[in-house]
Design a protein around this motif. Structure first.
Motif, PDB file in Angstrom:
ATOM      1  N   TYR A  65      14.712 -26.847   0.507  1.00 13.64           N
ATOM      2  CA  TYR A  65      14.625 -28.082  -0.079  1.00 13.64           C
ATOM      3  C   TYR A  65      13.717 -28.136  -1.375  1.00 13.64           C
ATOM      4  O   TYR A  65      13.003 -28.868  -1.642  1.00 13.64           O
ATOM      5  CB  TYR A  65      14.096 -29.399   0.696  1.00 13.64           C
ATOM      6  N   ASN A  66      13.956 -26.824  -1.988  1.00 12.35           N
ATOM      7  CA  ASN A  66      13.070 -26.533  -3.183  1.00 12.35           C
ATOM      8  C   ASN A  66      13.873 -26.943  -4.644  1.00 12.35           C
ATOM      9  O   ASN A  66      13.352 -26.799  -5.736  1.00 12.35           O
ATOM     10  CB  ASN A  66      12.644 -25.216  -3.383  1.00 12.35           C
ATOM     11  N   PHE A  67      14.542 -28.017  -4.431  1.00  9.15           N
ATOM     12  CA  PHE A  67      15.351 -28.469  -5.631  1.00  9.15           C
ATOM     13  C   PHE A  67      15.132 -29.829  -6.079  1.00  9.15           C
ATOM     14  O   PHE A  67      15.717 -30.332  -7.016  1.00  9.15           O
ATOM     15  CB  PHE A  67      16.909 -28.615  -5.258  1.00  9.15           C
ATOM     16  N   TYR A  68      14.044 -30.357  -5.366  1.00 11.85           N
ATOM     17  CA  TYR A  68      13.525 -31.517  -6.025  1.00 11.85           C
ATOM     18  C   TYR A  68      11.979 -31.501  -6.246  1.00 11.85           C
ATOM     19  O   TYR A  68      11.365 -30.965  -5.530  1.00 11.85           O
ATOM     20  CB  TYR A  68      13.509 -32.705  -4.511  1.00 11.85           C
ATOM     21  N   ILE A 242      24.888 -26.274  -6.505  1.00  9.54           N
ATOM     22  CA  ILE A 242      25.137 -27.679  -6.670  1.00  9.54           C
ATOM     23  C   ILE A 242      25.339 -28.179  -5.425  1.00  9.54           C
ATOM     24  O   ILE A 242      25.001 -29.264  -4.918  1.00  9.54           O
ATOM     25  CB  ILE A 242      25.920 -27.811  -7.806  1.00  9.54           C
ATOM     26  N   ILE A 243      26.556 -27.629  -4.732  1.00 12.82           N
ATOM     27  CA  ILE A 243      27.254 -27.993  -3.590  1.00 12.82           C
ATOM     28  C   ILE A 243      26.200 -27.923  -2.403  1.00 12.82           C
ATOM     29  O   ILE A 243      26.017 -28.804  -1.639  1.00 12.82           O
ATOM     30  CB  ILE A 243      28.301 -27.032  -3.331  1.00 12.82           C
ATOM     31  N   SER A 244      25.151 -26.868  -2.371  1.00 12.42           N
ATOM     32  CA  SER A 244      24.197 -26.842  -1.517  1.00 12.42           C
ATOM     33  C   SER A 244      23.171 -27.836  -1.836  1.00 12.42           C
ATOM     34  O   SER A 244      22.827 -28.701  -0.638  1.00 12.42           O
ATOM     35  CB  SER A 244      23.589 -25.474  -1.528  1.00 12.42           C
ATOM     36  N   LYS A 248      22.412 -30.657   1.327  1.00  9.45           N
ATOM     37  CA  LYS A 248      21.053 -30.916   1.873  1.00  9.45           C
ATOM     38  C   LYS A 248      20.577 -32.406   1.552  1.00  9.45           C
ATOM     39  O   LYS A 248      20.004 -32.906   2.356  1.00  9.45           O
ATOM     40  CB  LYS A 248      20.230 -29.823   1.415  1.00  9.45           C
ATOM     41  N   THR A 249      21.020 -33.012   0.427  1.00 13.92           N
ATOM     42  CA  THR A 249      20.318 -34.200   0.022  1.00 13.92           C
ATOM     43  C   THR A 249      20.969 -35.276   0.985  1.00 13.92           C
ATOM     44  O   THR A 249      20.369 -36.090   1.407  1.00 13.92           O
ATOM     45  CB  THR A 249      20.611 -34.530  -1.326  1.00 13.92           C
TER      46      THR A 249
END
Length: 344
Positions: A65-68, A242-244, A248-249
């Motif tokens: 979850y390192n995309f936020y 992006i799909i990942s 996950k979101t």
């Protein structure tokens, strides 16, 4: 096969296959069919609730979850925010962060501002009465034509159990209208440089309404991918990232969404099934890593924009970019939730 669509502005009481609502789920007279909203979705994607849900997952699975961006909730975590920033600055004196403050219920860029230091937060009555999220601002975005832009992707949540998610192949790229510079105290307030919100930039003298999906202040995401691909970027990897991020979101939101769902539509009782189109706002960093900005429960499906002919006189002008992307989203959504499929 033709699909019949009828508008009932004052509500409709007879059964039908698909109810297409404007804003939220609640209409107690729906006993069957499918409705285009999930109960609780509007609450779940508000900035504070989304931050909490993603942060819970970041604590459990930090690498996944390192995309936020790092976020704090105001006013309740203000002192935590001050302490953590001070600690990080002590650990790395060269760290010169910028933060972005977003009111919880705000939309269309309303009330958003940038700060360099926690002490700059406008701790007036408004933050007490109007909670907000403060996030680390992404200083190194990918630029196209020297401009910062974000991506609006359309995601169909077709069902919660089983979890079924579809992502539209094309989306919108929404551009700032002033060339980007990294934030400094002098340019922090320049919204047309830092904020990608369409509803802000439309008021800029530099906004370009284009008849071409490859140019202007709003373009198709596919046109950006073509450009990146021609420069040798790994577009396949970008899509899979992006799909990942999207999956996950939604996984982070699912537990609470199920609670809302079961309380509004108890198992075994008559009720509709739900689906919903969500708008995901994503920013690409310079290294092509996608970052989630926010999720919109009610993304605009307008395919025209207002043009001011003379002061106070507006007309609606078709927008080829919006039409290309959004007509496909609605068409494919209706195909995917096609109630006749089950009967055949």
């Amino acid at each position: 096969r033709l699909l019949s669509l009828f508008q009932f502005p004052f509500g409709r009481r007879l059964p039908c296959d698909i109810y297409w609502h404007g804003v939220s789920f609640h209409d107690n007279d729906i006993f069957s069919g499918q409705v285009n909203k999930f109960p609780g979705m509007t609450e779940m994607v508000r900035k504070i609730t989304l931050s909490r849900a993603v942060r819970t997952m970041q604590d459990l699975f930090p690498l996944e979850y390192n995309f936020y961006p790092r976020s704090w909730i105001l006013p309740e975590e203000f002192s935590l925010f001050v302490d953590e920033v001070r600690m990080m600055k002590d650990g790395d004196p060269s760290w010169k962060p910028t933060f972005i403050v977003k009111p919880d219920g705000g939309c269309q860029g309303d009330g958003i501002y940038l700060i360099k230091d926690p002490s700059d937060i406008r701790l007036t009555g408004s933050i007490q009465s109007r909670p907000a999220v403060v996030q680390e601002y992404i200083c190194k975005p990918l630029l196209v034509d020297k401009l910062k832009f974000d991506i609006r992707l359309y995601v169909l949540l077709k069902s919660l159990e089983p979890l079924e998610i579809y992502i539209a192949k094309d989306g919108l790229s929404r551009f700032c209208t002033e060339p980007y510079q990294e934030p400094t105290l002098k340019n922090l307030h320049q919204v047309f440089m830092h904020l990608t919100n369409y509803s802000l930039n439309i008021h800029s003298g530099n906004f370009i309404h284009s008849d071409n999906v490859n140019t202007g202040s709003k373009r198709t995401f596919s046109s950006i991918l073509c450009r990146l691909s021609s420069k040798g970027a790994d577009v396949k990897k970008l899509w899979s990232d992006i799909i990942s991020l999207v999956i996950k979101t939604i996984i982070a939101l699912t537990p609470e969404l199920k609670v809302y769902y079961q309380s509004d539509i108890p198992a075994g009782k008559p009720g509709p099934t739900c689906f919903q189109i969500l708008g995901f706002d994503i920013l690409l960093m310079k290294n092509l890593k996608p970052m989630l900005l926010e999720v919109n429960a009610n993304p605009s499906m307008r395919i025209e924009h207002e043009q001011e002919l003379s002061p106070g006189v507006f007309e609606n002008v078709p927008s080829p970019v919006d039409e290309e992307v959004k007509v496909a989203v609605i068409r494919d959504t209706l195909r995917l939730v096609d109630p006749q499929k089950k009967k055949r």
